[in-house]
Write an enzyme that holds these catalytic residues in place. Sequence first.
Site, short mmCIF file in Angstrom:
data_model
loop_
_atom_site.label_atom_id
_atom_site.label_comp_id
_atom_site.label_asym_id
_atom_site.label_seq_id
_atom_site.Cartn_x
_atom_site.Cartn_y
_atom_site.Cartn_z
N SER A 67 -67.15 20.29 9.53
CA SER A 67 -67.16 20.10 8.72
C SER A 67 -65.47 18.76 8.69
O SER A 67 -65.56 18.12 7.96
CB SER A 67 -66.59 21.47 7.96
N TYR B 41 -72.39 28.94 12.85
CA TYR B 41 -70.59 29.23 13.18
C TYR B 41 -70.63 29.90 11.14
O TYR B 41 -71.27 29.96 10.38
CB TYR B 41 -71.49 27.45 12.48
N LYS C 80 -68.91 30.15 16.12
CA LYS C 80 -67.47 29.68 15.05
C LYS C 80 -66.96 30.65 15.07
O LYS C 80 -67.96 30.81 13.75
CB LYS C 80 -67.63 28.28 14.87
N THR D 296 -64.94 31.52 11.86
CA THR D 296 -63.42 30.42 10.69
C THR D 296 -62.85 31.83 10.04
O THR D 296 -62.38 31.28 8.82
CB THR D 296 -64.26 29.13 10.41
N GLY E 120 -61.50 30.14 14.73
CA GLY E 120 -61.67 28.88 13.76
C GLY E 120 -60.48 28.54 12.83
O GLY E 120 -61.00 27.43 12.21
N ASP F 35 -57.31 27.70 11.94
CA ASP F 35 -55.79 27.12 12.33
C ASP F 35 -54.60 28.41 12.03
O ASP F 35 -53.87 28.28 13.07
CB ASP F 35 -55.63 25.81 12.14
N GLU F 36 -54.66 28.21 11.01
CA GLU F 36 -53.25 29.24 10.40
C GLU F 36 -53.36 30.56 11.04
O GLU F 36 -52.54 31.28 11.23
CB GLU F 36 -53.50 29.35 8.90
#
Length: 308
Positions: free
Chosen positions: A51, A140, A165, A167, A190, A192-193
């Site tokens: 993405s 994913y 993965k 997220t 997945g 990030d925060e």
Amino acid sequence: MPAFDIKSITGVLPAMVTPFDENEKLDEKRLRAVVNFLIERQVEGLYITGSTGESFLMSPEERKRVVEVTMEENRGRVPVIAHIGAISTFHSIDLAQHAERAGVDAISSVPPIYWGFSADQIHGYYADITKSTKLPMIAYNVPMAALGFDMIKRLSSIDGVAGVKYTATTHHDIIRIKEEIGQDFIVYSGADEMAMSGLSFGADGIIGSFYNSMPEIWIALRDAVAAGNLAEARRLQEIGNAVIFFSLSRGGIPSIKRAMAWMGCDAGYARSPLGGFIDQAADDKLKAEFRGLRDERKLSGVAFLDAL
């Protein structure tokens, strides 16, 4: 045969950006620079044509070329996972088989999107792709095409589906995956925060967009979690999140690419409608805004902010 076993692909893996030039054409020279920039900063692998790599804004031929150039420039230095997802099983298989020929170490795919496919159709999609190559598959789970725990557990029974993965932000399911599917089933966090949360809940590695622009923060965070220093991990997560939320309000992927450029790695521009060309005046304005964030929040240790 892949150069790296899937179980060895852990740690911090940027979801690598794809550089486009001022006219939104794939820029191979900039792409090679991005590969070297990230490897030189000690990331532990690359997740490409996903993405963040703007894969759904590229033609199949462009996606294949990104894989080829990345593998040529990587020269076996770090493992590479190629996202090969498309709505069509036919196209995904074509991309998967090309990625295998190019020498990637694993493939990954979002579930098919847009038509609201049934659970059986999603299962068939992954089964058909996975049997078309000898590469391990990383499913994913992403909010806009969520798999959910039950589907992940079902997919894990497919020979060759090696992990997920993850997220989504429901990190309690990372614990369930490890407990009910097994410790050998690979989980990459997945979001990030929520990197600290993902690692603390048992993820084997982290894959994310902002690992392109500030890998040093996430590598240090991973090390802090591994050492049990959760106070330091939280401090680093807070720094990362300050930059993430500030960037997202200014266009996430374009901001990441400009941050890389400010460190000497010109990562080009995003394709419309995500972004496009940023002229000097807009770049100067963005720099000034990031300087303001740095000074207001007293952020330190972020290389691209320190370079401003």
